[in-house]
Design a protein around this motif. Structure first.
Motif, mmCIF file in Angstrom:
data_model
loop_
_atom_site.group_PDB
_atom_site.id
_atom_site.type_symbol
_atom_site.label_atom_id
_atom_site.label_comp_id
_atom_site.label_asym_id
_atom_site.label_seq_id
_atom_site.Cartn_x
_atom_site.Cartn_y
_atom_site.Cartn_z
ATOM 1 N N ARG A 40 32.367 -14.691 64.211
ATOM 2 C CA ARG A 40 33.479 -14.225 65.048
ATOM 3 C C ARG A 40 34.604 -15.266 65.082
ATOM 4 O O ARG A 40 34.373 -16.447 65.276
ATOM 5 C CB ARG A 40 32.972 -13.962 66.466
ATOM 6 N N GLY A 41 35.817 -14.779 64.856
ATOM 7 C CA GLY A 41 36.994 -15.639 64.948
ATOM 8 C C GLY A 41 37.333 -16.384 63.681
ATOM 9 O O GLY A 41 38.327 -17.116 63.640
ATOM 10 N N ILE A 42 36.548 -16.213 62.618
ATOM 11 C CA ILE A 42 36.847 -16.833 61.330
ATOM 12 C C ILE A 42 37.411 -15.766 60.398
ATOM 13 O O ILE A 42 36.819 -14.695 60.244
ATOM 14 C CB ILE A 42 35.601 -17.482 60.694
ATOM 15 N N GLY A 43 38.529 -16.057 59.784
ATOM 16 C CA GLY A 43 39.189 -15.072 58.945
ATOM 17 C C GLY A 43 38.526 -14.893 57.592
ATOM 18 O O GLY A 43 37.713 -15.708 57.149
ATOM 19 N N THR A 44 38.897 -13.796 56.952
ATOM 20 C CA THR A 44 38.462 -13.503 55.587
ATOM 21 C C THR A 44 39.695 -13.440 54.699
ATOM 22 O O THR A 44 40.711 -12.845 55.068
ATOM 23 C CB THR A 44 37.703 -12.167 55.524
ATOM 24 N N VAL A 45 39.621 -14.069 53.533
ATOM 25 C CA VAL A 45 40.745 -14.089 52.593
ATOM 26 C C VAL A 45 40.852 -12.730 51.904
ATOM 27 O O VAL A 45 39.848 -12.190 51.416
ATOM 28 C CB VAL A 45 40.542 -15.205 51.551
ATOM 29 N N THR A 46 42.066 -12.174 51.865
ATOM 30 C CA THR A 46 42.266 -10.865 51.232
ATOM 31 C C THR A 46 43.239 -10.902 50.067
ATOM 32 O O THR A 46 43.362 -9.915 49.341
ATOM 33 C CB THR A 46 42.780 -9.826 52.255
ATOM 34 N N LYS A 47 43.948 -12.033 49.885
ATOM 35 C CA LYS A 47 44.942 -12.115 48.817
ATOM 36 C C LYS A 47 44.641 -13.301 47.905
ATOM 37 O O LYS A 47 44.160 -14.335 48.372
ATOM 38 C CB LYS A 47 46.348 -12.280 49.395
ATOM 39 N N PRO A 55 34.956 -15.955 53.168
ATOM 40 C CA PRO A 55 35.404 -16.444 54.471
ATOM 41 C C PRO A 55 36.411 -17.570 54.285
ATOM 42 O O PRO A 55 36.311 -18.354 53.317
ATOM 43 C CB PRO A 55 34.117 -16.952 55.135
ATOM 44 N N SER A 56 37.381 -17.648 55.173
ATOM 45 C CA SER A 56 38.443 -18.647 55.036
ATOM 46 C C SER A 56 37.940 -20.007 55.530
ATOM 47 O O SER A 56 38.368 -20.520 56.566
ATOM 48 C CB SER A 56 39.693 -18.215 55.802
ATOM 49 N N ILE A 57 37.026 -20.546 54.756
ATOM 50 C CA ILE A 57 36.480 -21.881 54.991
ATOM 51 C C ILE A 57 36.899 -22.699 53.784
ATOM 52 O O ILE A 57 36.438 -22.444 52.664
ATOM 53 C CB ILE A 57 34.941 -21.845 55.139
ATOM 54 N N ASN A 58 37.787 -23.642 53.984
ATOM 55 C CA ASN A 58 38.433 -24.321 52.873
ATOM 56 C C ASN A 58 37.485 -25.255 52.118
ATOM 57 O O ASN A 58 36.402 -25.589 52.614
ATOM 58 C CB ASN A 58 39.655 -25.085 53.384
ATOM 59 N N PRO A 59 37.869 -25.678 50.907
ATOM 60 C CA PRO A 59 36.972 -26.506 50.093
ATOM 61 C C PRO A 59 36.529 -27.804 50.760
ATOM 62 O O PRO A 59 35.374 -28.214 50.604
ATOM 63 C CB PRO A 59 37.812 -26.783 48.840
ATOM 64 N N GLY A 60 37.424 -28.461 51.501
ATOM 65 C CA GLY A 60 37.048 -29.707 52.174
ATOM 66 C C GLY A 60 35.889 -29.516 53.142
ATOM 67 O O GLY A 60 34.868 -30.229 53.057
ATOM 68 N N ILE A 77 45.050 -13.600 55.496
ATOM 69 C CA ILE A 77 43.751 -13.987 56.068
ATOM 70 C C ILE A 77 43.571 -13.175 57.342
ATOM 71 O O ILE A 77 44.340 -13.329 58.294
ATOM 72 C CB ILE A 77 43.692 -15.493 56.359
ATOM 73 N N VAL A 78 42.576 -12.297 57.353
ATOM 74 C CA VAL A 78 42.435 -11.348 58.452
ATOM 75 C C VAL A 78 41.183 -11.652 59.271
ATOM 76 O O VAL A 78 40.186 -12.135 58.753
ATOM 77 C CB VAL A 78 42.377 -9.891 57.929
ATOM 78 N N GLY A 79 41.279 -11.370 60.553
ATOM 79 C CA GLY A 79 40.113 -11.457 61.425
ATOM 80 C C GLY A 79 39.957 -12.750 62.189
ATOM 81 O O GLY A 79 39.079 -12.865 63.036
ATOM 82 N N GLY A 80 40.805 -13.728 61.921
ATOM 83 C CA GLY A 80 40.660 -14.983 62.647
ATOM 84 C C GLY A 80 41.356 -16.131 61.953
ATOM 85 O O GLY A 80 42.192 -15.945 61.073
ATOM 86 N N ILE A 81 40.984 -17.346 62.359
ATOM 87 C CA ILE A 81 41.606 -18.548 61.818
ATOM 88 C C ILE A 81 40.820 -19.065 60.619
ATOM 89 O O ILE A 81 39.782 -18.518 60.258
ATOM 90 C CB ILE A 81 41.734 -19.648 62.887
ATOM 91 N N SER A 82 41.331 -20.127 60.030
ATOM 92 C CA SER A 82 40.665 -20.775 58.902
ATOM 93 C C SER A 82 39.960 -22.040 59.377
ATOM 94 O O SER A 82 40.400 -22.685 60.329
ATOM 95 C CB SER A 82 41.689 -21.142 57.826
#
Length: 367
Positions: A97-104, A114-119, A161-166
């Motif tokens: 919940r609250g974590i975005g998903t990359v769509t583009k 999920p928008s969890i960056n490489p770092g 990025i939909v559904g939340g933050i990164s």
């Protein structure tokens, strides 16, 4: 003596600390604080709010601490649930919940992920290897419940990025936001637009310019917010081999570009009225009216004088000058057009390159 600014830790570091606390908990050790190593070698000592057992693993809560950085996630809870999997099956990341998903396409994480960056991913993998060994495997689900609302105050909707933050962070250390850090946070918009096929992009200072551009029929997918860093973003555009850029926005910002100012914050460069007065005077505005422009508080206050003296053509001249200065700024590596508006988003003027770009995008301006 200047006060030393306090550093904090990123949401990615919070998730890595939560991963370590959850794994240690599953091994019978409850920790009130864990130490992880940031990717730049800095040790981070991060308090653990709570760890609980779940049906298939453990979940830890870490409260984000941003130090003296004005970060919107400061004080939010980052939950990390870890489920250990058979050795060699890999580490898999999931958006709670609250974590975005990359769509583009165009971001550092592919669409559907999920928008969890490489770092942050690397930080978590390092922790898993530390606790479970080289072949350690797990499912890691990160949740930031406040992220659904916080995302509305970020560029995520623009980036797709939909559904939340990164979950972000380069190293894990959050140092007080530098100007450089903020500028770099704007660049991914350009990459997303480029990945969508737009080698001509529309640069707007902010949301007001974006709304006006879209209202005139320009594609939202090609719009990039620059904030005050127009010069920096033009340089990044040239690096990416963009063909054209349309500067589109309020005359108060873009008249500064006509004067050769590419960092447009009013505390750095507030020559708006001087630029308007100079170009209007060059076109014949009487001295008394020039003084009235210089005495105005805002550009909006000065604009009626152009109609009063029949000098609306000055807007087009300002646009052409802004484009010429912008092209010179990037050594002619890309073409630039400019269109200027009022605060209400009404078009004041444009140059020939702006018209060309507008026609190519089939905008609904007849000029």
């Amino acid at each position: 003596m200047a006060k030393e600014m306090r550093s904090g830790y990123t949401t990615g570091a919070c998730a890595a600390a939560g991963t370590k606390a959850a794994l240690l908990f599953l091994d019978g050790e409850y920790c009130e604080k864990v130490t992880i190593m940031a990717l730049d070698g800095t040790p981070l000592h991060i308090p653990i709010q709570e760890v609980i057992r779940t049906s298939s693993g453990a979940r830890a809560e870490v409260v984000k601490f941003s130090g003296d950085d004005p970060d919107i996630t400061n004080g939010v809870s980052v939950f990390t649930e870890v489920v250990v999997r058979p050795e060699g099956s890999g580490v898999h990341f999931h958006a709670g919940r609250g974590i975005g998903t990359v769509t583009k396409p165009g971001l550092s994480v592919p669409p559907g992920e999920p928008s969890i960056n490489p770092g942050p991913r690397q930080l978590i993998r390092n922790v898993i290897e530390e606790i479970l060994g080289k072949d350690g495997s797990a499912d890691v689900t990160i949740s930031i419940p406040a992220g659904e609302e916080l995302a509305k105050r970020t560029l995520n909707p623009i980036l797709g990025i939909v559904g939340g933050i990164s979950v972000i962070g380069t190293t894990g250390v959050l140092r007080p936001m530098s100007e450089e850090g903020f500028k770099n946070s704007l660049v991914p918009q350009m990459d997303v637009a480029l990945a969508a096929g737009f080698d001509t992009q529309i640069f707007v200072p902010g949301k007001m310019g974006e709304n006006a551009a879209v209202r005139f029929g320009l594609p939202r997918e090609a719009v990039v917010q620059t904030s005050n860093f127009i010069g920096f973003m033009l340089e990044r555009a040239a690096e990416r081999k963009l063909k054209r850029v349309l500067l589109f926005g309020h005359i108060g910002k873009l008249s500064k570009v006509a004067a050769g100012v590419f960092y447009t914050h009013n505390r750095i460069a507030d020559g708006r009225l001087e630029a308007l007065a100079a170009y209007a005077a060059a076109e014949g505005l009487p001295q008394e009216a020039v003084r009235r422009i210089l005495a105005a508080t805002t550009t909006e206050e000065a604009l009626p004088l152009f109609a009063e003296y029949g000098l609306e053509r000055v807007y087009g001249i300002l646009c052409a000058r802004a484009s010429a200065r912008a092209e010179r700024y990037v050594f002619q590596d890309l073409r630039v057009g400019t269109a200027m508006t009022t605060l209400k988003g009404e078009l004041l003027g444009m140059d020939d390159t702006a018209r060309e770009i507008g026609r190519d995008f089939h905008w609904n301006i007849e000029s």
